[in-house]
Design a protein around this motif. Structure first.
Motif, PDB file in Angstrom:
ATOM      1  N   ILE A  18       0.831  -1.202   0.000  1.00 60.47           N
ATOM      2  CA  ILE A  18       0.000   0.000   0.000  1.00 60.47           C
ATOM      3  C   ILE A  18       0.868   1.255   0.000  1.00 60.47           C
ATOM      4  CG2 ILE A  18      -1.738   1.315   1.269  1.00 60.47           C
ATOM      5  CD1 ILE A  18      -2.583  -1.273   2.594  1.00 60.47           C
ATOM      6  N   PHE A  19       1.925   1.237   0.808  1.00 64.12           N
ATOM      7  CA  PHE A  19       2.725   2.438   1.006  1.00 64.12           C
ATOM      8  C   PHE A  19       3.950   2.511   0.103  1.00 64.12           C
ATOM      9  CE2 PHE A  19       0.535   1.492   5.015  1.00 64.12           C
ATOM     10  CZ  PHE A  19      -0.254   2.622   5.085  1.00 64.12           C
ATOM     11  N   ASP A  20       4.474   1.354  -0.346  1.00 66.73           N
ATOM     12  CA  ASP A  20       5.680   1.382  -1.180  1.00 66.73           C
ATOM     13  C   ASP A  20       5.461   0.857  -2.606  1.00 66.73           C
ATOM     14  OD1 ASP A  20       5.386  -1.293  -0.659  1.00 66.73           O
ATOM     15  OD2 ASP A  20       7.347  -1.569   0.268  1.00 66.73           O
ATOM     16  N   ASN A  21       4.274   0.384  -2.934  1.00 68.95           N
ATOM     17  CA  ASN A  21       3.911  -0.118  -4.276  1.00 68.95           C
ATOM     18  C   ASN A  21       4.819  -1.236  -4.771  1.00 68.95           C
ATOM     19  OD1 ASN A  21       1.624   1.414  -4.638  1.00 68.95           O
ATOM     20  ND2 ASN A  21       2.749   3.138  -5.491  1.00 68.95           N
ATOM     21  N   GLN A  22       5.429  -2.013  -3.891  1.00 67.26           N
ATOM     22  CA  GLN A  22       6.263  -3.138  -4.307  1.00 67.26           C
ATOM     23  C   GLN A  22       5.434  -4.406  -4.386  1.00 67.26           C
ATOM     24  OE1 GLN A  22       9.739  -3.565  -1.805  1.00 67.26           O
ATOM     25  NE2 GLN A  22      10.939  -2.697  -3.475  1.00 67.26           N
ATOM     26  N   LYS A  23       5.711  -5.237  -5.418  1.00 73.24           N
ATOM     27  CA  LYS A  23       5.022  -6.516  -5.554  1.00 73.24           C
ATOM     28  C   LYS A  23       5.684  -7.539  -4.656  1.00 73.24           C
ATOM     29  CE  LYS A  23       3.324  -6.030 -10.238  1.00 73.24           C
ATOM     30  NZ  LYS A  23       3.304  -6.605 -11.574  1.00 73.24           N
ATOM     31  N   ARG A  24       4.844  -8.342  -3.993  1.00 73.17           N
ATOM     32  CA  ARG A  24       5.330  -9.410  -3.135  1.00 73.17           C
ATOM     33  C   ARG A  24       4.481 -10.641  -3.402  1.00 73.17           C
ATOM     34  NH1 ARG A  24       5.487  -4.693  -0.264  1.00 73.17           N
ATOM     35  NH2 ARG A  24       7.398  -4.262   0.881  1.00 73.17           N
TER      36      ARG A  24
ATOM     37  N   TYR B  92      -8.037   9.269   4.296  1.00 75.34           N
ATOM     38  CA  TYR B  92      -6.695   8.710   4.438  1.00 75.34           C
ATOM     39  C   TYR B  92      -6.764   7.472   5.320  1.00 75.34           C
ATOM     40  CZ  TYR B  92      -6.155  10.875   9.087  1.00 75.34           C
ATOM     41  OH  TYR B  92      -6.301  11.231  10.406  1.00 75.34           O
ATOM     42  N   ILE B  93      -5.744   6.621   5.191  1.00 71.32           N
ATOM     43  CA  ILE B  93      -5.725   5.386   5.966  1.00 71.32           C
ATOM     44  C   ILE B  93      -4.511   5.373   6.886  1.00 71.32           C
ATOM     45  CG2 ILE B  93      -7.003   4.018   4.279  1.00 71.32           C
ATOM     46  CD1 ILE B  93      -4.301   2.784   3.456  1.00 71.32           C
ATOM     47  N   VAL B  94      -4.665   4.639   7.989  1.00 77.30           N
ATOM     48  CA  VAL B  94      -3.576   4.419   8.936  1.00 77.30           C
ATOM     49  C   VAL B  94      -3.445   2.912   9.097  1.00 77.30           C
ATOM     50  CG1 VAL B  94      -2.750   4.804  11.279  1.00 77.30           C
ATOM     51  CG2 VAL B  94      -4.162   6.534  10.173  1.00 77.30           C
ATOM     52  N   ALA B  95      -2.245   2.377   8.803  1.00 78.90           N
ATOM     53  CA  ALA B  95      -1.998   0.944   8.942  1.00 78.90           C
ATOM     54  C   ALA B  95      -0.542   0.718   9.311  1.00 78.90           C
ATOM     55  CB  ALA B  95      -2.332   0.212   7.647  1.00 78.90           C
ATOM     56  N   LEU B  96      -0.308  -0.073  10.343  1.00 81.86           N
ATOM     57  CA  LEU B  96       1.040  -0.440  10.791  1.00 81.86           C
ATOM     58  C   LEU B  96       1.923   0.779  11.015  1.00 81.86           C
ATOM     59  CD1 LEU B  96       1.700  -3.495   8.436  1.00 81.86           C
ATOM     60  CD2 LEU B  96       0.756  -3.493  10.733  1.00 81.86           C
ATOM     61  N   GLY B  97       1.356   1.869  11.512  1.00 84.12           N
ATOM     62  CA  GLY B  97       2.131   3.057  11.815  1.00 84.12           C
ATOM     63  C   GLY B  97       2.378   3.983  10.627  1.00 84.12           C
ATOM     64  N   ASN B  98       1.911   3.612   9.444  1.00 81.06           N
ATOM     65  CA  ASN B  98       2.062   4.454   8.242  1.00 81.06           C
ATOM     66  C   ASN B  98       0.724   5.090   7.902  1.00 81.06           C
ATOM     67  OD1 ASN B  98       4.766   3.718   7.847  1.00 81.06           O
ATOM     68  ND2 ASN B  98       4.149   1.851   6.820  1.00 81.06           N
ATOM     69  N   MET B  99       0.782   6.225   7.207  1.00 87.34           N
ATOM     70  CA  MET B  99      -0.429   6.925   6.776  1.00 87.34           C
ATOM     71  C   MET B  99      -0.314   7.283   5.298  1.00 87.34           C
ATOM     72  SD  MET B  99      -1.214   9.464   9.908  1.00 87.34           S
ATOM     73  CE  MET B  99       0.163   9.469  11.007  1.00 87.34           C
ATOM     74  N   LYS B 100      -1.471   7.269   4.610  1.00 84.69           N
ATOM     75  CA  LYS B 100      -1.464   7.605   3.184  1.00 84.69           C
ATOM     76  C   LYS B 100      -2.826   8.196   2.809  1.00 84.69           C
ATOM     77  CE  LYS B 100      -0.920   5.634  -1.397  1.00 84.69           C
ATOM     78  NZ  LYS B 100      -0.722   4.415  -2.179  1.00 84.69           N
ATOM     79  N   ILE B 101      -2.788   9.253   1.993  1.00 85.96           N
ATOM     80  CA  ILE B 101      -4.022   9.848   1.452  1.00 85.96           C
ATOM     81  C   ILE B 101      -4.509   8.950   0.328  1.00 85.96           C
ATOM     82  CG2 ILE B 101      -5.013  11.833   0.256  1.00 85.96           C
ATOM     83  CD1 ILE B 101      -2.888  13.561   1.666  1.00 85.96           C
ATOM     84  N   MET B 102      -5.789   8.558   0.383  1.00 85.55           N
ATOM     85  CA  MET B 102      -6.322   7.622  -0.605  1.00 85.55           C
ATOM     86  C   MET B 102      -7.151   8.319  -1.691  1.00 85.55           C
ATOM     87  SD  MET B 102      -4.990   4.888   0.298  1.00 85.55           S
ATOM     88  CE  MET B 102      -5.766   3.605  -0.658  1.00 85.55           C
ATOM     89  N   ARG B 103      -8.046   9.244  -1.300  1.00 90.43           N
ATOM     90  CA  ARG B 103      -8.924   9.875  -2.297  1.00 90.43           C
ATOM     91  C   ARG B 103      -9.449  11.183  -1.743  1.00 90.43           C
ATOM     92  NH1 ARG B 103     -11.560   5.965   0.151  1.00 90.43           N
ATOM     93  NH2 ARG B 103     -11.217   4.279  -1.273  1.00 90.43           N
ATOM     94  N   THR B 104      -9.956  12.019  -2.673  1.00 90.07           N
ATOM     95  CA  THR B 104     -10.595  13.270  -2.257  1.00 90.07           C
ATOM     96  C   THR B 104     -12.088  13.038  -2.148  1.00 90.07           C
ATOM     97  OG1 THR B 104     -10.836  13.993  -4.547  1.00 90.07           O
ATOM     98  CG2 THR B 104      -8.839  14.684  -3.389  1.00 90.07           C
ATOM     99  N   LYS B 105     -12.757  13.885  -1.393  1.00 91.85           N
ATOM    100  CA  LYS B 105     -14.219  13.728  -1.226  1.00 91.85           C
ATOM    101  C   LYS B 105     -14.950  14.636  -2.181  1.00 91.85           C
ATOM    102  CE  LYS B 105     -15.181  11.694   2.991  1.00 91.85           C
ATOM    103  NZ  LYS B 105     -16.232  11.551   3.893  1.00 91.85           N
TER     104      LYS B 105
END
Length: 130
Positions: free
Chosen positions: A50-56, A117-130
């Motif tokens: 979610i935060f680094d866009n890496q494939k796993r 915005y979302i908060v997960a595992l101590g990280n935060m990211k803006i997802m969309r505008t309203k």
């Protein structure tokens, strides 16, 4: 770290999983049954961070227990924009936060609008505008 433990067989595409210590969104999930009569069905799971866009990806038996992140979805109001950072005020507890500006939302974010915005595992990211 706020996580829950579930078995791989209960996961679905679009849900979240913790892989390599990062919260990731599941993009594909396939299961295969064993060839012989002894052995367990295997699941091949691919996810994007979610935060680094890496494939796993992982391949594990379907009854393996894995962590899923508890994702907190919140609403904030944009107070100011400083370069590549956005200053938000949480609409519930009125905390101010500095978050990086997402590339895909650069032209949509202006001062005064509300964003999810979302908060997960101590990280935060803006997802969309309203």
């Amino acid at each position: 770290m706020s996580t829950k433990v579930v078995e791989i067989k209960t996961l679905k595409v679009g849900k979240y999983i913790v892989l390599g210590g990062e919260a990731s969104k599941i993009t594909s999930l396939t299961t295969s049954s064993p060839k012989g009569k002894h052995g367990a069905a295997k699941a091949r799971l691919e996810a994007v961070g979610i935060f680094d866009n890496q494939k796993r990806s992982i391949v594990k038996p379907v009854d393996t227990k894995v962590d899923i992140p508890i994702i907190d979805k919140r609403v904030g109001q944009v107070l100011s924009i400083q370069g590549n950072n956005v200053q938000l005020m949480d609409m519930e507890n009125y905390d101010t936060l500095d978050l990086p500006m997402p590339e895909e939302l650069k032209d949509q974010i202006t001062e005064g609008i509300e964003v999810d915005y979302i908060v997960a595992l101590g990280n935060m990211k803006i997802m969309r505008t309203k």
